[in-house]
Design a protein around this motif. Structure first.
Motif, PDB file in Angstrom:
ATOM      1  N   ALA A 182       0.829  -1.208   0.000  1.00 57.93           N
ATOM      2  CA  ALA A 182       0.000   0.000   0.000  1.00 57.93           C
ATOM      3  C   ALA A 182       0.861   1.255   0.000  1.00 57.93           C
ATOM      4  CB  ALA A 182      -0.931  -0.015   1.214  1.00 57.93           C
ATOM      5  N   ARG A 183       1.894   1.263   0.803  1.00 58.74           N
ATOM      6  CA  ARG A 183       2.778   2.438   0.858  1.00 58.74           C
ATOM      7  C   ARG A 183       3.462   2.659  -0.488  1.00 58.74           C
ATOM      8  NH1 ARG A 183       6.588   2.164   6.030  1.00 58.74           N
ATOM      9  NH2 ARG A 183       7.101   4.234   5.263  1.00 58.74           N
ATOM     10  N   GLN A 184       3.863   1.570  -1.142  1.00 55.30           N
ATOM     11  CA  GLN A 184       4.533   1.695  -2.438  1.00 55.30           C
ATOM     12  C   GLN A 184       3.599   2.281  -3.491  1.00 55.30           C
ATOM     13  OE1 GLN A 184       4.072  -0.368  -5.406  1.00 55.30           O
ATOM     14  NE2 GLN A 184       5.752   0.654  -6.489  1.00 55.30           N
ATOM     15  N   ARG A 185       2.331   1.846  -3.501  1.00 54.19           N
ATOM     16  CA  ARG A 185       1.379   2.354  -4.492  1.00 54.19           C
ATOM     17  C   ARG A 185       1.015   3.807  -4.213  1.00 54.19           C
ATOM     18  NH1 ARG A 185       2.000   0.225  -8.839  1.00 54.19           N
ATOM     19  NH2 ARG A 185      -0.154   0.384  -9.585  1.00 54.19           N
ATOM     20  N   VAL A 186       0.913   4.163  -2.945  1.00 52.50           N
ATOM     21  CA  VAL A 186       0.648   5.560  -2.598  1.00 52.50           C
ATOM     22  C   VAL A 186       1.816   6.445  -3.019  1.00 52.50           C
ATOM     23  CG1 VAL A 186       0.434   7.180  -0.653  1.00 52.50           C
ATOM     24  CG2 VAL A 186      -0.985   5.110  -0.735  1.00 52.50           C
ATOM     25  N   ARG A 187       3.051   5.970  -2.782  1.00 50.98           N
ATOM     26  CA  ARG A 187       4.230   6.753  -3.205  1.00 50.98           C
ATOM     27  C   ARG A 187       4.248   6.942  -4.709  1.00 50.98           C
ATOM     28  NH1 ARG A 187       7.082   3.749   0.825  1.00 50.98           N
ATOM     29  NH2 ARG A 187       7.788   2.285  -0.784  1.00 50.98           N
ATOM     30  N   ARG A 215      -5.537  17.346 -11.846  1.00 53.63           N
ATOM     31  CA  ARG A 215      -6.784  17.037 -11.132  1.00 53.63           C
ATOM     32  C   ARG A 215      -7.010  15.530 -11.037  1.00 53.63           C
ATOM     33  NH1 ARG A 215     -12.359  17.145 -13.175  1.00 53.63           N
ATOM     34  NH2 ARG A 215     -13.802  17.470 -11.431  1.00 53.63           N
ATOM     35  N   LYS A 216      -6.804  14.815 -12.139  1.00 52.93           N
ATOM     36  CA  LYS A 216      -7.013  13.367 -12.127  1.00 52.93           C
ATOM     37  C   LYS A 216      -6.004  12.677 -11.209  1.00 52.93           C
ATOM     38  CE  LYS A 216      -6.851  12.892 -16.628  1.00 52.93           C
ATOM     39  NZ  LYS A 216      -6.876  12.240 -17.970  1.00 52.93           N
ATOM     40  N   ALA A 217      -4.748  13.118 -11.256  1.00 52.31           N
ATOM     41  CA  ALA A 217      -3.726  12.517 -10.404  1.00 52.31           C
ATOM     42  C   ALA A 217      -4.009  12.787  -8.933  1.00 52.31           C
ATOM     43  CB  ALA A 217      -2.346  13.058 -10.786  1.00 52.31           C
ATOM     44  N   GLY A 218      -4.499  13.975  -8.633  1.00 51.53           N
ATOM     45  CA  GLY A 218      -4.836  14.312  -7.257  1.00 51.53           C
ATOM     46  C   GLY A 218      -5.985  13.474  -6.730  1.00 51.53           C
ATOM     47  N   LYS A 219      -6.967  13.220  -7.578  1.00 54.21           N
ATOM     48  CA  LYS A 219      -8.089  12.376  -7.166  1.00 54.21           C
ATOM     49  C   LYS A 219      -7.619  10.963  -6.863  1.00 54.21           C
ATOM     50  CE  LYS A 219     -11.988  14.580  -9.543  1.00 54.21           C
ATOM     51  NZ  LYS A 219     -13.030  14.394 -10.569  1.00 54.21           N
ATOM     52  N   LYS A 220      -6.789  10.425  -7.729  1.00 54.42           N
ATOM     53  CA  LYS A 220      -6.305   9.064  -7.515  1.00 54.42           C
ATOM     54  C   LYS A 220      -5.569   8.966  -6.182  1.00 54.42           C
ATOM     55  CE  LYS A 220      -4.463   6.624 -10.869  1.00 54.42           C
ATOM     56  NZ  LYS A 220      -3.483   6.189 -11.897  1.00 54.42           N
ATOM     57  N   LEU A 221      -4.684   9.919  -5.907  1.00 49.66           N
ATOM     58  CA  LEU A 221      -3.933   9.891  -4.656  1.00 49.66           C
ATOM     59  C   LEU A 221      -4.869  10.002  -3.454  1.00 49.66           C
ATOM     60  CD1 LEU A 221      -1.386   9.886  -2.973  1.00 49.66           C
ATOM     61  CD2 LEU A 221      -1.132  12.343  -3.443  1.00 49.66           C
ATOM     62  N   ARG A 222      -5.841  10.894  -3.531  1.00 45.77           N
ATOM     63  CA  ARG A 222      -6.766  11.065  -2.398  1.00 45.77           C
ATOM     64  C   ARG A 222      -7.563   9.779  -2.160  1.00 45.77           C
ATOM     65  NH1 ARG A 222     -12.100  13.123  -2.029  1.00 45.77           N
ATOM     66  NH2 ARG A 222     -12.030  13.923  -4.171  1.00 45.77           N
ATOM     67  N   TYR A 223      -8.048   9.166  -3.220  1.00 44.70           N
ATOM     68  CA  TYR A 223      -8.808   7.929  -3.050  1.00 44.70           C
ATOM     69  C   TYR A 223      -7.937   6.838  -2.424  1.00 44.70           C
ATOM     70  CZ  TYR A 223     -12.283  10.016  -6.219  1.00 44.70           C
ATOM     71  OH  TYR A 223     -13.226  10.839  -6.795  1.00 44.70           O
ATOM     72  N   LEU A 224      -6.684   6.728  -2.861  1.00 45.46           N
ATOM     73  CA  LEU A 224      -5.801   5.695  -2.314  1.00 45.46           C
ATOM     74  C   LEU A 224      -5.501   5.951  -0.847  1.00 45.46           C
ATOM     75  CD1 LEU A 224      -3.220   4.920  -5.149  1.00 45.46           C
ATOM     76  CD2 LEU A 224      -5.418   3.855  -4.666  1.00 45.46           C
ATOM     77  N   LEU A 225      -5.293   7.214  -0.480  1.00 40.10           N
ATOM     78  CA  LEU A 225      -5.066   7.538   0.928  1.00 40.10           C
ATOM     79  C   LEU A 225      -6.285   7.195   1.770  1.00 40.10           C
ATOM     80  CD1 LEU A 225      -3.163  10.944   0.646  1.00 40.10           C
ATOM     81  CD2 LEU A 225      -2.229   8.764   1.451  1.00 40.10           C
TER      82      LEU A 225
END
Length: 303
Positions: A182-187, A215-225
């Motif tokens: 999970a940490r690796q994918r979030v990074r 915007r799309k990259a930010g959404k992906k990161l927020r969802y993963l967090l």
């Protein structure tokens, strides 16, 4: 547009047993990669199915929006698990999530455009003609969404997709703990956001598209967090809050830019061309104002 996706919605041969517990209730750092997938996916699947069923009799704008969000979250989750799911399976499921989100989003897009046009009408009464036409387009979009998104087919597809993914993961990584993965994918998602932010910060040509990529990259990161916060170290509430704020700013710009494109690419038989042009000019002015604000926020996070 993503309206031409044609991956079939199969009815599962084996019914997937839904775990209705909250996703964070069963997640620990020692839980396996395979077992966490269904814990994270099924609450989103349940929400998507419930909202799909509601759409058959309702036209609530927020329902269409939240359905689109649910499909976006599933795309992010499949991306996170893609190293173990495999490229082909991830691409197939993600394309169908994207198509369904686009179908649900057609109504939402006209809701946003209609609200903006009503604001424009305050400064030019003639735009009322276009406001009325936009309401008609919205009604058509609702009918299209209801015809294309059948709750039984969507439920069958989602259950089958999760079952297939779960089976694959159990055969490949049933004993591997989730935390490091999970940490690796979030990074990786963080690096993508940083890269796109820096590109947008120094971009001149195609700046609108660069902001959309951020915007799309930010959404992906927020969802993963949000998905993985129970198992990764650190308090990420502040990061999620900041990402949400940035998304709001970029979303306000994107709403105007997308509405401009939507109106420009739509034929309005009953609306004079000069009225359409005046609305486009109004949107262009507002877009120029919002792009400066959005650009400043992106520059602030690019470092």
């Amino acid at each position: 547009m993503d309206m031409d996706g044609d991956w079939p919605l199969p009815r599962p041969r084996t019914r997937f047993r839904i775990d209705r517990r909250r996703s964070d209730a069963s997640l620990t750092s020692k839980t396996s990669i395979a077992s966490t997938f269904s814990s994270l996916a099924m609450p989103v699947v349940i929400e998507a199915v419930q909202r799909t069923k509601a759409l058959s009799s309702g036209v609530d704008p927020e329902a269409f929006h939240q359905l689109r969000v649910a499909f976006r979250k599933l795309r992010a989750l499949y991306w996170a698990y893609s190293p173990w799911l495999g490229e082909e399976a991830t691409a197939q499921a993600s394309e169908e999530f994207k198509r369904l989100a686009a179908v649900a989003g057609g109504t939402r897009d006209w809701d946003i455009a209609g609200d903006l046009l009503e604001t424009a009408q305050k400064s030019d009464a003639s735009i009322e003609l276009l406001v009325t036409a936009a309401r008609e387009k919205r009604a058509q979009a609702v009918a299209h969404s209801q015809a294309m998104i059948k709750s039984e087919a969507v439920e069958a597809f989602l259950n089958d997709a999760v079952l297939r993914a779960q089976t694959t993961l159990q055969s490949r990584c049933s004993d591997l703990p989730i935390r490091a993965f999970a940490r690796q994918r979030v990074r990786m998602a963080q690096r993508t956001l940083r890269k796109r932010s820096r590109r947008a910060a120094r971009s001149e040509a195609g700046h609108e598209e660069s902001l959309h990529d951020v915007r799309k990259a930010g959404k992906k990161l927020r969802y993963l967090l949000e998905f993985f916060q129970p198992v990764i170290k650190g308090d990420h509430d502040r990061t999620i809050k900041e990402l949400t704020s940035v998304q709001k700013t970029l979303g306000e710009f994107n709403d105007i830019a997308a509405s401009e494109t939507l109106i420009r690419n739509t034929t309005f038989d009953e609306v004079p061309a000069d009225v359409v042009e005046k609305s486009l000019q109004w949107l262009e002015e507002r877009k120029c104002q919002r792009i400066d604000v959005a650009s400043r926020r992106v520059r602030a996070i690019s470092g």
